[in-house]
Design an enzyme around this catalytic site. Sequence first.
Site, PDB file in Angstrom:
ATOM      1  CG  ASP A 459      25.339  47.185  43.431  1.00  0.00           C
ATOM      2  OD1 ASP A 459      26.363  46.654  43.350  1.00  0.00           O
ATOM      3  OD2 ASP A 459      24.823  47.577  42.646  1.00  0.00           O
ATOM      4  CD  GLU A 496      30.000  47.820  45.569  1.00  0.00           C
ATOM      5  OE1 GLU A 496      30.504  47.201  44.910  1.00  0.00           O
ATOM      6  OE2 GLU A 496      28.781  48.017  45.194  1.00  0.00           O
TER       7      GLU A 496
END
Length: 798
Positions: A459, A496
């Site tokens: 993330d 990401e």
Amino acid sequence: MRREKMASSTARRVTDCGQCGVDSDARWISTLMRSAVETSWQRSPALHAARGADIWKRWCRGPVKRKSDNRRSQEFSSPHYNAAHTIKGGNRQFMKVEANNLMSRLAFTKAQAASLDAAKTTLNSTSGKPSPLGVSKLDGAVNFALFSEHATNVTLCLYINISDPTKPGEPTAEIVLDPQKNKTGNVWHVCVQDIPLKGVLYGYRVDGPKGWDKGHRFDNTKVLIDPYAKYVDGRRTFGDHTKKNTPFLGAYDLTSEKFNWGDSYKLPAIPENDLVIYEMNVRAFTADESSGVDPRKRGSYLGLIEKIPHLVELGVNAVELLPIFEFDEFEFQRMKNPRDHLINTWGYSTINFFAPMTRYGSNSEGPIRASLELKQMVILDVVYNHTNESDDKTPYVTSFRGIDNLVYYIVDVNSYVQLSNYSGCGNSFNCNHPQVMELVLASLRHWVTEYHIDGFRFDLASSLCRDTNGAPLSSPPLIKAMAHDPILSRCKLIAEPWDCGGLYQVGGFPNWDRWAEWNGMYRDDLRRFIKGDPGMKSALATRLSGSADLYHNHNRRPYHGINFIVAHDGFTLYDLVAYNSKHNEANGEQGRDGSNDNFSWNCGAEGETDDAGVNALRNRQLRNFHLALMLSQGTPMMLMGDEYGHTRYGNNNSYGHDTFLNNFQWKKLEEKKNNLFRFFSEAIKFRRHHPLLGRDCFLSNRDITWHEDNWGNHDSRFLAFTLHATTSKPCGDLYAAFNAHTYFVKTVLPRPPDGKRWFRVVDTNLPSPADFVSEGVEGVEESYNIAPFSSILLLAKP
């Protein structure tokens, strides 16, 4: 308040310290007076009295009995002090006198102090070893090791034979570590004899410099979780409001044998170009009653396992689980705020990087059982960019901040807001500090060796590319170390490639030819073309052919781009075609949260509608998106629930809703089983079995023909191409066309290879089951009339 906590913690240390005991009555009295009286110049006498009562209750372990509702007086009683003494209201000077009177009557003798200390368990211990960090077995005893560069005092707190982990109470034993004997370098350590090898909860009190302006956040009134704890215990049932304030503590199990994976078990070894990823949430998958799962298993690892046949039927071969590291679902309810009705169901707020989420275990049986269930199951969505400990305005100190804030977080002591916030969640983990980097690597290795995890999606991974001051690094040590780590060598590493500090690295994430990336440009370009934006034809061609503009460099491959239309944060696929605007009012932030740049189109009506024409168009668009995703070179990823058209009713930031907004609706699935689900499943299986899709090399001119001679036509919303059978595996050419115009487009088809004819596999304008026939339907003429907002796929066969 901070001075008050400091004084209270000093009193605790003087009383509990095994080295100094209570050698000076005056020293103890002075400390307690300072705690009860001196710390709050502007507070009322009643609050002074209440604080004094709280401190007395803590030390004497006696009941505090409130004599009146207005808190103007407090009565103390204790087995160590038989007389009752009442502190009544008055001015500050009167409080000093009353406190002095109280202290004069509480002169503990050494014998009385010894009897108080005897209430705690006395344990034998040795200095122990500094490695490994965390808890380990050492010659039949238990070794504890904790890193803290700036701590000056560390106390190990043990909770032994606790009947209810949701009510641990005070520690049954506290061991004050001697920096001369129990410290090596920056590691504090102790080896404890005669304690169980499992079933013990533990934590640390850590003290150090109090210079807030220097970036320290020590507070030894708090018992902190060991960053290397392999399990975290506390609240056992997800969303149990009666246990909302239960503290979290570390736990260990040094007795378990290695998990039996089975004689025929082999580690997952799916080539990256063959992956079809299904992004999902463990709890939301089976939490709804419609799942039919036993109530004791709903929302659990075992619940997910029970529903694996659905994933097999759908055709996906990899699941990407939203975070399953331990997190606190009640974090938004710690204090009054506009979001205090929310429950964190996504899990992007890590408490500990080694411990699996306890409350995803079935039947509320605790962390050890949850660990075993998880092993029976993958790509994990992991959050190393920030933790649950929030910012300085609303701190939630559970571990790292209280152990060593300057080490574990990116801190700017020259800024008014000292904690850097590249995560958007109040803090940024200091991942390229050597000690923190080793923690992250150790955590990842643990998940691979202990749980056989097949890969990780990171993330806000660009936050991991910043140095200890927050500046972007071209060669981040942590990212490089992961790429070359031998234990992680078989794992998929997915970034990401952006953060909330403005660092956007799609196509440029440091990769060493190992890292894949979420392709945010694919998402945006596909959305814009399918909904009919002008000038997107060239962009669509680039994305369908593997985004060579982003990934065709060095030794990177098409599968290093993770193609997706939607993901957990944002609209679902259905909402993408049903809403022009987000509808996030239920989140409590007056619609300010969630992305405003959604590139969505409601097809003529906002939200739910009975308009048959609008609903028919939406159904075509859902199929158009999914077909484009499955035909694209690169790794496809879809979102849980899209296979039946799950809606969050326009909420594009539903992280805090433990309801139908996020929960998989199994009855809806049954309603869509023979139409939308069938189309999605057939498309996935067709991709996995056709050699021209999911290539491991970028397309050359001999691999593809674009049926286009006017790329510069800004108003053109039609694109067609043929993939040629140039692979060693026998297969037929594929012809695909996408029409985003508002009118029919009659296109002349290219001539099929010699001896073959075109068969229609897909026409999204046709009703089910004619919309997808995997073996193809013959009778295709030399031209095809493609309906508005629809797409076709043809297969060349003899």
